[in-house]
Design a protein around this motif. Structure first.
Motif, PDB file in Angstrom:
ATOM      1  N   LEU A  77      53.892  43.372  51.345  1.00 26.64           N
ATOM      2  CA  LEU A  77      53.335  43.558  52.633  1.00 26.64           C
ATOM      3  C   LEU A  77      54.162  42.919  53.622  1.00 26.64           C
ATOM      4  O   LEU A  77      53.679  42.317  54.581  1.00 26.64           O
ATOM      5  CB  LEU A  77      51.834  43.175  52.780  1.00 26.64           C
ATOM      6  CG  LEU A  77      51.061  43.939  52.001  1.00 26.64           C
ATOM      7  CD1 LEU A  77      49.502  43.268  52.055  1.00 26.64           C
ATOM      8  CD2 LEU A  77      50.863  45.339  52.458  1.00 26.64           C
ATOM      9  N   ILE A  97      47.760  49.292  51.972  1.00 28.63           N
ATOM     10  CA  ILE A  97      46.273  49.038  52.245  1.00 28.63           C
ATOM     11  C   ILE A  97      45.408  50.252  52.013  1.00 28.63           C
ATOM     12  O   ILE A  97      44.340  50.083  51.205  1.00 28.63           O
ATOM     13  CB  ILE A  97      46.304  48.461  53.628  1.00 28.63           C
ATOM     14  CG1 ILE A  97      47.042  46.951  53.398  1.00 28.63           C
ATOM     15  CG2 ILE A  97      44.932  48.253  54.133  1.00 28.63           C
ATOM     16  CD1 ILE A  97      47.134  46.218  54.770  1.00 28.63           C
ATOM     17  N   ASN A  98      45.633  51.236  52.582  1.00 27.21           N
ATOM     18  CA  ASN A  98      44.767  52.446  52.382  1.00 27.21           C
ATOM     19  C   ASN A  98      44.740  53.043  50.923  1.00 27.21           C
ATOM     20  O   ASN A  98      43.701  53.033  50.344  1.00 27.21           O
ATOM     21  CB  ASN A  98      45.770  53.733  53.168  1.00 27.21           C
ATOM     22  CG  ASN A  98      44.712  54.658  53.640  1.00 27.21           C
ATOM     23  OD1 ASN A  98      45.183  55.538  54.224  1.00 27.21           O
ATOM     24  ND2 ASN A  98      43.577  54.973  53.286  1.00 27.21           N
ATOM     25  N   ARG A 100      45.225  50.829  48.188  1.00 26.96           N
ATOM     26  CA  ARG A 100      44.491  49.682  47.535  1.00 26.96           C
ATOM     27  C   ARG A 100      42.979  49.877  47.554  1.00 26.96           C
ATOM     28  O   ARG A 100      42.224  49.718  46.822  1.00 26.96           O
ATOM     29  CB  ARG A 100      44.962  48.389  47.932  1.00 26.96           C
ATOM     30  CG  ARG A 100      46.510  48.168  47.497  1.00 26.96           C
ATOM     31  CD  ARG A 100      46.868  46.705  47.950  1.00 26.96           C
ATOM     32  NE  ARG A 100      48.412  46.364  47.448  1.00 26.96           N
ATOM     33  CZ  ARG A 100      48.652  45.286  47.858  1.00 26.96           C
ATOM     34  NH1 ARG A 100      48.134  44.367  48.658  1.00 26.96           N
ATOM     35  NH2 ARG A 100      49.950  44.844  47.327  1.00 26.96           N
ATOM     36  N   ASN A 101      42.743  50.411  48.968  1.00 31.57           N
ATOM     37  CA  ASN A 101      41.396  50.586  49.211  1.00 31.57           C
ATOM     38  C   ASN A 101      40.494  51.584  48.437  1.00 31.57           C
ATOM     39  O   ASN A 101      39.505  51.362  47.797  1.00 31.57           O
ATOM     40  CB  ASN A 101      41.122  50.990  50.722  1.00 31.57           C
ATOM     41  CG  ASN A 101      40.138  50.031  51.475  1.00 31.57           C
ATOM     42  OD1 ASN A 101      39.570  49.243  51.085  1.00 31.57           O
ATOM     43  ND2 ASN A 101      39.840  50.657  52.865  1.00 31.57           N
TER      44      ASN A 101
ATOM     45  N   GLN B  74      44.892  41.613  53.944  1.00 32.11           N
ATOM     46  CA  GLN B  74      45.845  41.924  53.012  1.00 32.11           C
ATOM     47  C   GLN B  74      45.787  42.409  51.712  1.00 32.11           C
ATOM     48  O   GLN B  74      46.282  42.969  50.935  1.00 32.11           O
ATOM     49  CB  GLN B  74      47.102  40.728  53.101  1.00 32.11           C
ATOM     50  CG  GLN B  74      47.914  40.727  54.416  1.00 32.11           C
ATOM     51  CD  GLN B  74      48.911  39.713  54.238  1.00 32.11           C
ATOM     52  OE1 GLN B  74      48.943  38.742  53.478  1.00 32.11           O
ATOM     53  NE2 GLN B  74      50.127  39.977  54.965  1.00 32.11           N
ATOM     54  N   ASN B  76      42.592  43.603  51.031  1.00 28.65           N
ATOM     55  CA  ASN B  76      41.621  44.539  51.357  1.00 28.65           C
ATOM     56  C   ASN B  76      40.173  43.947  50.811  1.00 28.65           C
ATOM     57  O   ASN B  76      39.293  44.719  50.524  1.00 28.65           O
ATOM     58  CB  ASN B  76      41.795  45.660  50.056  1.00 28.65           C
ATOM     59  CG  ASN B  76      42.858  46.639  50.437  1.00 28.65           C
ATOM     60  OD1 ASN B  76      43.981  45.932  50.305  1.00 28.65           O
ATOM     61  ND2 ASN B  76      42.797  47.798  50.848  1.00 28.65           N
ATOM     62  N   HIS B 192      57.351  38.147  58.411  1.00 24.85           N
ATOM     63  CA  HIS B 192      56.368  38.472  59.611  1.00 24.85           C
ATOM     64  C   HIS B 192      56.902  38.172  60.855  1.00 24.85           C
ATOM     65  O   HIS B 192      56.165  38.364  61.989  1.00 24.85           O
ATOM     66  CB  HIS B 192      55.091  38.057  59.272  1.00 24.85           C
ATOM     67  CG  HIS B 192      54.518  38.616  58.095  1.00 24.85           C
ATOM     68  ND1 HIS B 192      53.498  38.164  56.977  1.00 24.85           N
ATOM     69  CD2 HIS B 192      54.705  40.275  57.774  1.00 24.85           C
ATOM     70  CE1 HIS B 192      53.237  39.096  56.256  1.00 24.85           C
ATOM     71  NE2 HIS B 192      53.866  40.249  56.521  1.00 24.85           N
ATOM     72  N   ALA B 238      52.639  38.075  50.515  1.00 24.39           N
ATOM     73  CA  ALA B 238      51.235  38.173  50.398  1.00 24.39           C
ATOM     74  C   ALA B 238      50.536  37.961  49.168  1.00 24.39           C
ATOM     75  O   ALA B 238      49.774  38.723  48.425  1.00 24.39           O
ATOM     76  CB  ALA B 238      50.762  39.785  50.877  1.00 24.39           C
TER      77      ALA B 238
END
Lengths: 173, 338
Positions: A77, A97-98, A100-101, B74, B76, B192, B238
């Motif tokens: 990330l 993220i999508n 993993r969700n 990060q 979720n 970042h 992360a």
């Protein structure tokens, strides 16, 4: 050797549609030209099988097996892919993220009790408002901690937190 | 609703206050965002706080601020709306007491900017507002107008410590007691900061902001060195270093080795998470165990370096627990009277 060219039947946008129903911004994935810059610059690709170019392709082909693969859990990330992508609005970290969700929802994600580090951090965050063992300076007032708990209602962080309590009880027994 | 980027417009300050950008910050209330990893590196907070006080600026921290929660987002563990609500809660509290919020950490800075960016999605915005309304209906804590609303056109502006220090660089240089004595410095911006969303349609915007650390090193009397892995990740990724340590530490090793190979005396970073990853003795030990490589190059946070250069007490700049012979040597070189 004859090069294999994808036929129309290789592409199925149902999965893609499901994902953008959750996070609309991922609609832009369709612009991917499969150039591979994301993968060439990716730190996770250097040390694992994580390959963002292939993940985008699999999503656009409707390959839901991507949710079972451990690869998606290797993403750093770091947002490097987003920066180097020649397209303007493709956001691969958001896609991860999508994914993993969705993976969590289907029960393929890591078990809460395996996220030991997060169990401790979640517990501290929901009791002190900080991920630290002891707060920096003055502790967060109690009513502010209550606010955080209210915000995090029904979030996975609460289940992780509960998992730590169950584990604690079992250990005491 | 104006959901413009809350990041401070550095160009405008440079333009309007070209004589001395520090003037913009005078008579304004500054707040330092509390980053969790400052706990391990107190010099990161103390270094900037002491400088700001010496410059006679009004500086505080916010007692109602929680952690930025980026780490949970990060992994979720919270939704986008919950992440945005935690951010809005923090922003509301800080907007109530300050005009400018400074960040010593790339992660926190990115979290607050990203939280705000996420709100551009109408669905997320509605859910976030609903969550905040829920807090109001439960009447938790002291209330004030607008407390439980998404901040609309707030006065508060956000700035990363690196951008701030670069903006007032002339004043920083004036405050220094020592210089870097031509030490070779490998700079590490951290993902970042380096990969923050940029406007790709604006070529100048897309390529700018990559020389601030190098320019500061030169101004401080050091020699910035180029190295192959300059833009690569520190290895934290992360929490990959916790979840997949062997793989992630390979990235850390590549970075540190690459800086050592060009003869750098130390690495300089504006992020405590990168500092933690690049300097934690446990990780250096593991690198030796996994890859048989002995790494000695130390890493210093920009705020700590400024404290050292300003002649602050050693104990306040660098915590003892991470002291290595190489770090000690660098401290001695810098603080030696020339």
């Amino acid at each position: 050797m004859e090069e294999k060219i994808d036929s129309d039947s290789d592409w199925n946008y149902n999965f893609y549609q499901d994902l953008i129903d959750d996070i609309n911004e991922n609609r832009n994935l369709i612009q991917c030209i499969s150039c591979g810059r994301c993968t060439g610059d990716c730190p996770a690709a250097k040390i694992s099988n994580f390959n963002p170019r292939k993940i985008v392709e699999r999503v656009l082909k409707g390959d839901k097996c991507v949710l079972r693969d451990s690869d998606i859990w290797y993403c750093f990330l770091c947002e490097r892919c987003k920066r180097v992508c020649p397209k303007d609005k493709i956001n691969i970290p958001l896609l991860i993220i999508n994914l993993r969700n969705e993976s969590f929802k289907k029960g393929f994600g890591p078990r809460y009790t395996d996220l030991r580090k997060y169990v401790e951090m979640a517990e501290r965050f929901l009791t002190n408002g900080t991920v630290l063992e002891t707060p920096l300076g003055e502790p967060l007032p109690e009513e502010r901690v209550d606010e955080l708990n209210e915000i995090c209602n029904f979030a996975r962080i609460k289940y992780v937190f509960k998992a730590s309590k169950i584990k604690e009880k079992k250990q005491k027994k | 609703m104006d959901l413009d980027n809350l990041a401070m417009d550095l160009e405008e300050i440079n333009h309007v206050y070209k004589e001395n950008p520090l003037d913009y910050f005078k008579n304004k209330k500054l707040c330092l965002f509390k980053a969790c990893l400052e706990k391990f590196f107190p010099g990161v907070r103390w270094g900037i706080e002491d400088l700001l006080l010496a410059l006679e600026l009004d500086v505080t921290t916010c007692k109602s601020q929680s952690c930025c929660s980026g780490t949970f987002f990060q992994r979720n563990l919270i939704t986008r709306a919950q992440f945005a609500a935690i951010n809005e809660r923090n922003l509301n509290e800080i907007d109530h007491q300050a005009d400018i919020l400074l960040f010593p950490c790339n992660g926190c800075y990115n979290s607050l900017l990203r939280g705000r960016d996420i709100l551009k999605d109408e669905g997320v915005r509605e859910k976030t507002q609903e969550i905040l309304k829920g807090l109001e209906s439960k009447a938790i804590g002291e209330s004030y107008p607008g407390k439980y609303k998404i901040l609309n056109n707030p006065k508060l502006r956000l700035i990363h410590d690196l951008d701030f220090l670069f903006l007032i660089k002339d004043e920083v240089v004036k405050s220094l007691k020592y210089d870097l004595k031509s030490l070779k410095v490998a700079v590490h911006y951290g993902c970042h900061y380096l990969n923050l969303a940029r406007d790709k349609k604006n070529a100048i915007d897309y390529v700018k902001n990559k020389n601030k650390l190098e320019d500061l090193v030169t101004l401080f009397g050091g020699l910035p060195v180029d190295y192959k892995e300059k833009e690569s990740c520190c290895g934290w990724g992360a929490s990959q270093i916790v979840l997949h340590p062997k793989e992630a530490l390979k990235i850390t090793l590549n970075k540190l080795k690459s800086a050592e190979n060009v003869g750098a005396d130390f690495l300089l970073t504006p992020c405590p998470t990168c500092l933690y990853t690049l300097s934690k003795p446990e990780y250096i030990e593991k690198i030796k165990k996994y890859f048989g490589e002995k790494i000695e190059i130390p890493t210093i946070h920009l705020n700590e370096l400024i404290a050292i250069l300003r002649g602050c007490e050693e104990e306040r700049c660098i915590t003892l627990r991470r002291k290595t012979p190489r770090l000690e040597e660098i401290y001695d070189i810098i603080t030696r009277d020339s």
